[in-house]
Design a protein around this motif. Structure first.
Motif, mmCIF file in Angstrom:
data_model
loop_
_atom_site.group_PDB
_atom_site.id
_atom_site.type_symbol
_atom_site.label_atom_id
_atom_site.label_comp_id
_atom_site.label_asym_id
_atom_site.label_seq_id
_atom_site.Cartn_x
_atom_site.Cartn_y
_atom_site.Cartn_z
ATOM 1 N N VAL A 435 4.212 -2.392 10.653
ATOM 2 C CA VAL A 435 3.027 -1.541 10.537
ATOM 3 C C VAL A 435 2.442 -1.611 9.127
ATOM 4 C CG1 VAL A 435 2.170 0.826 10.676
ATOM 5 C CG2 VAL A 435 3.801 -0.013 12.388
ATOM 6 N N ALA A 436 3.304 -1.632 8.109
ATOM 7 C CA ALA A 436 2.810 -1.708 6.732
ATOM 8 C C ALA A 436 2.062 -3.014 6.491
ATOM 9 C CB ALA A 436 3.988 -1.579 5.759
ATOM 10 N N THR A 437 2.583 -4.113 7.028
ATOM 11 C CA THR A 437 1.899 -5.404 6.882
ATOM 12 C C THR A 437 0.540 -5.386 7.564
ATOM 13 O OG1 THR A 437 4.012 -6.582 6.776
ATOM 14 C CG2 THR A 437 2.065 -7.874 7.352
ATOM 15 N N ALA A 438 0.472 -4.749 8.729
ATOM 16 C CA ALA A 438 -0.809 -4.637 9.434
ATOM 17 C C ALA A 438 -1.831 -3.870 8.596
ATOM 18 C CB ALA A 438 -0.616 -3.950 10.786
ATOM 19 N N LEU A 439 -1.386 -2.838 7.899
ATOM 20 C CA LEU A 439 -2.291 -2.051 7.054
ATOM 21 C C LEU A 439 -2.806 -2.877 5.877
ATOM 22 C CD1 LEU A 439 -0.469 1.411 6.993
ATOM 23 C CD2 LEU A 439 -2.696 0.915 8.031
ATOM 24 N N THR A 440 -1.921 -3.562 5.185
ATOM 25 C CA THR A 440 -2.369 -4.368 4.038
ATOM 26 C C THR A 440 -3.263 -5.517 4.490
ATOM 27 O OG1 THR A 440 -0.299 -5.631 4.101
ATOM 28 C CG2 THR A 440 -0.409 -3.757 2.585
ATOM 29 N N ASP A 441 -2.993 -6.059 5.694
ATOM 30 C CA ASP A 441 -3.864 -7.113 6.230
ATOM 31 C C ASP A 441 -5.270 -6.580 6.510
ATOM 32 O OD1 ASP A 441 -1.876 -8.987 6.090
ATOM 33 O OD2 ASP A 441 -1.363 -8.931 8.234
ATOM 34 N N GLN A 442 -5.374 -5.283 6.762
ATOM 35 C CA GLN A 442 -6.676 -4.660 7.017
ATOM 36 C C GLN A 442 -7.334 -4.172 5.732
ATOM 37 O OE1 GLN A 442 -8.520 -4.329 9.801
ATOM 38 N NE2 GLN A 442 -7.057 -5.612 10.893
ATOM 39 N N GLY A 443 -6.748 -4.506 4.576
ATOM 40 C CA GLY A 443 -7.388 -4.180 3.305
ATOM 41 C C GLY A 443 -6.866 -2.941 2.622
ATOM 42 N N PHE A 444 -5.798 -2.340 3.141
ATOM 43 C CA PHE A 444 -5.232 -1.166 2.478
ATOM 44 C C PHE A 444 -4.530 -1.590 1.185
ATOM 45 C CE2 PHE A 444 -6.176 0.619 6.518
ATOM 46 C CZ PHE A 444 -6.326 1.988 6.302
ATOM 47 N N ASN A 445 -4.384 -0.628 0.292
ATOM 48 C CA ASN A 445 -3.859 -0.892 -1.035
ATOM 49 C C ASN A 445 -2.476 -1.552 -0.984
ATOM 50 O OD1 ASN A 445 -2.499 -0.121 -3.735
ATOM 51 N ND2 ASN A 445 -4.652 0.408 -4.047
ATOM 52 N N SER A 446 -2.277 -2.502 -1.914
ATOM 53 C CA SER A 446 -1.002 -3.232 -1.952
ATOM 54 C C SER A 446 0.161 -2.336 -2.351
ATOM 55 C CB SER A 446 -1.113 -4.407 -2.921
ATOM 56 O OG SER A 446 -1.455 -3.953 -4.228
ATOM 57 N N GLY A 447 -0.123 -1.104 -2.767
ATOM 58 C CA GLY A 447 0.926 -0.148 -3.093
ATOM 59 C C GLY A 447 1.586 0.440 -1.864
ATOM 60 N N THR A 448 1.143 0.032 -0.679
ATOM 61 C CA THR A 448 1.760 0.486 0.566
ATOM 62 C C THR A 448 3.214 0.018 0.619
ATOM 63 O OG1 THR A 448 -0.332 0.496 1.776
ATOM 64 C CG2 THR A 448 1.668 0.274 3.091
ATOM 65 N N THR A 449 4.142 0.935 0.902
ATOM 66 C CA THR A 449 5.581 0.632 0.877
ATOM 67 C C THR A 449 6.249 1.009 2.191
ATOM 68 O OG1 THR A 449 6.070 2.798 -0.085
ATOM 69 C CG2 THR A 449 5.686 0.972 -1.621
ATOM 70 N N THR A 450 7.519 0.602 2.330
ATOM 71 C CA THR A 450 8.275 0.912 3.544
ATOM 72 C C THR A 450 9.595 1.584 3.195
ATOM 73 O OG1 THR A 450 9.366 -1.254 3.564
ATOM 74 C CG2 THR A 450 7.282 -1.062 4.756
ATOM 75 N N ALA A 451 10.152 2.290 4.185
ATOM 76 C CA ALA A 451 11.450 2.959 4.006
ATOM 77 C C ALA A 451 11.966 3.383 5.366
ATOM 78 C CB ALA A 451 11.305 4.177 3.097
ATOM 79 N N ASN A 452 13.208 3.818 5.409
ATOM 80 C CA ASN A 452 13.750 4.413 6.630
ATOM 81 C C ASN A 452 13.511 5.913 6.604
ATOM 82 O OD1 ASN A 452 14.847 2.091 7.884
ATOM 83 N ND2 ASN A 452 16.574 2.138 6.445
ATOM 84 N N ALA A 453 13.169 6.484 7.743
ATOM 85 C CA ALA A 453 12.945 7.927 7.822
ATOM 86 C C ALA A 453 14.264 8.666 7.604
ATOM 87 C CB ALA A 453 12.357 8.288 9.180
ATOM 88 N N PRO A 454 14.253 9.871 7.040
ATOM 89 C CA PRO A 454 15.493 10.643 6.797
ATOM 90 C C PRO A 454 16.282 10.898 8.069
ATOM 91 C CG PRO A 454 13.632 11.631 5.647
ATOM 92 C CD PRO A 454 13.065 10.586 6.555
ATOM 93 N N SER A 455 15.581 11.000 9.204
ATOM 94 C CA SER A 455 16.248 11.241 10.484
ATOM 95 C C SER A 455 15.419 10.620 11.600
ATOM 96 C CB SER A 455 16.423 12.754 10.720
ATOM 97 O OG SER A 455 15.163 13.392 10.731
ATOM 98 N N PRO A 456 16.022 10.335 12.756
ATOM 99 C CA PRO A 456 15.260 9.752 13.867
ATOM 100 C C PRO A 456 14.095 10.653 14.279
ATOM 101 C CG PRO A 456 17.612 9.609 14.283
ATOM 102 C CD PRO A 456 17.450 10.501 13.082
ATOM 103 N N ALA A 457 12.977 10.026 14.679
ATOM 104 C CA ALA A 457 11.788 10.791 15.093
ATOM 105 C C ALA A 457 11.344 10.323 16.474
ATOM 106 C CB ALA A 457 10.662 10.590 14.087
ATOM 107 N N THR A 458 11.119 11.270 17.349
ATOM 108 C CA THR A 458 10.647 10.912 18.694
ATOM 109 C C THR A 458 9.137 10.736 18.732
ATOM 110 O OG1 THR A 458 10.498 13.260 19.273
ATOM 111 C CG2 THR A 458 12.566 12.111 19.813
ATOM 112 N N THR A 459 8.437 11.394 17.793
ATOM 113 C CA THR A 459 6.971 11.359 17.759
ATOM 114 C C THR A 459 6.491 10.810 16.430
ATOM 115 O OG1 THR A 459 6.882 13.312 19.189
ATOM 116 C CG2 THR A 459 4.870 12.734 17.988
#
Length: 571
Positions: A435-459
């Motif tokens: 998803v982060a790569t898709a955002l930067t490909d659409q012109g979003f700032n290169s400061g976009t980063t990734t991480a694991n969420a603190p806990s599982p999320a259903t939504t």
């Protein structure tokens, strides 16, 4: 009270109170003689045969008159029907068409099965007839020529729901890759080359369409080509087009000469206006595209006026001129198809027709040419994604409607100004990265980063800090998230948690389009955008010394003052 009888002797009356000479009293009292009506008619003939014959004559003449009238009416109906058929066939016979052979790509239907319409409108500079040689000049040595360039190119996009339209001009000096093409009419071919975009027409209209499609990525269903004489015919047929110029102007190249203010241009004067590139703006093709938009906006308003489309003579002149003036693709090769297209255009309000010019930058290798500039790709994407560039009232396009909740309350923020922290709340490896790569490909700032969420999320949720709702809405619009996915947090920045409801893909399931909507604010930046309802807009006369008179360089206004003996174009 009288009542007609059925006999050949014409009308008689029953129940008369006055007896005829020799008639029994019982007849006068309303009692019929023995034998009924037949006997009465025989008795009448025996008593007054000459009178009966005199009664026959007027009725016979009446019947002959009715018979003649009926025949005449039938003939008139046949003549009218025949004239209508002749008129229809005559107009169809005027049309010259060429196949696109699928070189423009294919439009995709929206969620309701409706498809947009994209048309490449070309203005040819060809001197392919004596009339065009006379109007365009340049034939004194060469005579009538065979080739032509597309000096005017406009991509006309009509939305799938017919609520809005975008017209994008591509400057003729744009440098691009022309694909391999063969002209079906002449057999002339090219293996492809890098050159000026308008030159592709040398290999046929389908090649010009393929070149524009390759440059922009916009599927192009149809084309319409117009030459010099076609502009003259169309402006005459509509009864002239009203335009305004900001100052006195004399373009010594196109020969346009007008005083400051508003003018109604017909024929050659209209052609001089749309051809003028030295009279307006900076004296280049960029300034000319803007003045052409003013002219076309005025013509569209004239088409839509009741006085034009309800006058049978005007409609005939317009239809005859249009079918003679245009070369079209085989998808528009009949009067019925052209009428259908005109009806689709007519559905769009003028306030929702946006005229733009493709953003350009100087060609690094040739200062006289341009290349695709910043913002142009975004403009291309809005058209390819069927996004409206207007915010006026009326039905929204399909792409805008699906994310209306997420975008209605705040202005858009350019994607380049937004960085997002994307967290993976699923058990699927790589979801945040995708998803982060898709955002930067659409012109979003290169400061976009990734991480694991603190806990599982259903939504899936998109949390934003104070004052960052507009940024969150831009992200939501790009990813197809609805307003229910957005929530305000206590921190700063934007955090997107990809939940179990989004197990694959880079666009949220059920989003409005498989392609992420573009930033419409960026799309019109530097594009000289204006809508067709702006009737008071004047073409800006160039303040530079773009013309020459008697070998002296001067501004178009100076040339106007110096050429006092030359009549104005509309005189």
């Amino acid at each position: 009270m009288s009542d007609p009888w059925d006999g050949t002797a014409g009308q008689a009356t029953r129940g008369r109170t006055t007896r005829l000479p020799g008639e029994p009293r019982s007849r006068a009292d309303g009692i019929r003689p023995p034998g009924g009506r037949a006997a009465a008619r025989a008795a009448s003939h025996s008593r007054g045969g000459s009178r009966s014959r005199r009664r026959n004559r007027p009725v016979g003449r009446g019947r002959r008159f009715l018979k003649t009238a009926a025949i005449t009416l039938s003939v008139l109906v046949m003549i009218t029907a025949g004239a209508g058929w002749w008129f229809y066939e005559h107009l169809n016979g005027n049309i010259n068409s060429v196949s696109l052979d699928g070189k423009g790509g294919t439009e995709k239907a929206d969620a309701f099965g409706r498809t947009p319409i994209n048309i490449l409108v070309m203005g040819s500079d060809g001197r392919t007839s004596k009339a065009d040689c006379k109007l365009g000049g340049g034939c004194s040595k060469t005579g009538v020529q065979t080739g032509s360039n597309a000096d005017v190119e406009m991509v006309v996009h009509i939305s799938a729901d017919r609520s809005n339209a975008t017209v994008m001009s591509i400057p003729r000096d744009t440098m691009t890759k022309v694909p391999a093409c063969t002209d079906s009419a002449t057999g002339q071919s090219t293996p492809g080359y890098y050159g000026q975009i308008n030159s592709a027409l040398e290999y046929g209209p389908a090649c010009q369409v393929a070149t524009v499609h390759q440059l922009t990525g916009i599927p192009i269903d149809h084309f319409v080509k117009l030459d010099f004489s076609g502009v003259v015919k169309m402006s005459d047929a509509v009864g002239g087009v009203s335009v305004c110029v900001s100052d006195d102007v004399y373009d010594t190249y196109s020969h346009l000469k007008l005083s400051k203010g508003t003018h109604t241009l017909k024929g050659v004067a209209a052609l001089e206006f749309v051809r003028s590139r030295h009279g307006f703006g900076d004296g280049s093709d960029l300034g000319r595209t803007v003045s052409q938009h003013i002219f076309l906006s005025a013509m569209i308003r004239k088409f839509k006026s009741a006085g034009t489309l309800t006058d049978p003579a005007a409609v005939y002149d317009l239809a005859d001129a249009a079918t003679k003036a245009l070369t079209v693709d085989d998808g528009l090769d009949s009067v019925k198809k052209l009428i259908s297209l005109a009806a689709d255009v007519n559905k769009v309000p003028t306030r929702r027709m946006t005229f733009t010019t493709m953003q350009t930058a100087p060609d690094p290798t040739n200062k006289e040419r341009v290349v695709v500039g910043p913002g142009a790709r975004t403009l291309f994407t809005t058209m390819a994604n069927d996004q409206s560039l207007t915010t006026g009232s009326g039905n929204k396009s399909a792409a805008a409607s699906a994310t209306a909740e997420a975008t209605a309350t705040a202005p858009a923020v350019p994607a380049s100004q937004i960085a997002v922290t994307v967290e993976n709340g699923t058990t699927i490896t790589g979801r945040a990265s995708a998803v982060a790569t898709a955002l930067t490909d659409q012109g979003f700032n290169s400061g976009t980063t990734t991480a694991n969420a603190p806990s599982p999320a259903t939504t899936t949720t998109l949390t934003y800090g104070t004052g960052q709702k507009a940024q969150a809405q831009t992200v939501a619009k790009t990813l197809g998230l609805s307003a229910s996915h957005l929530k305000q947090g206590t921190g700063t920045g934007l955090t997107l948690v990809v939940g179990g409801d989004w197990p694959s893909g880079t666009r949220y399931p059920g989003g409005a389009s498989s392609s992420a909507p573009a930033d419409t604010k960026a799309a019109v930046g530097g594009a000289h955008a204006q809508t067709a309802d702006q009737a008071k807009t004047c073409a800006k006369v160039s303040p530079y010394k773009t013309v020459s008179l008697n070998g002296v360089a001067m501004t178009p206004s100076q040339a106007y003052a110096a050429a006092r003996n030359k009549p104005d174009s509309d005189s």
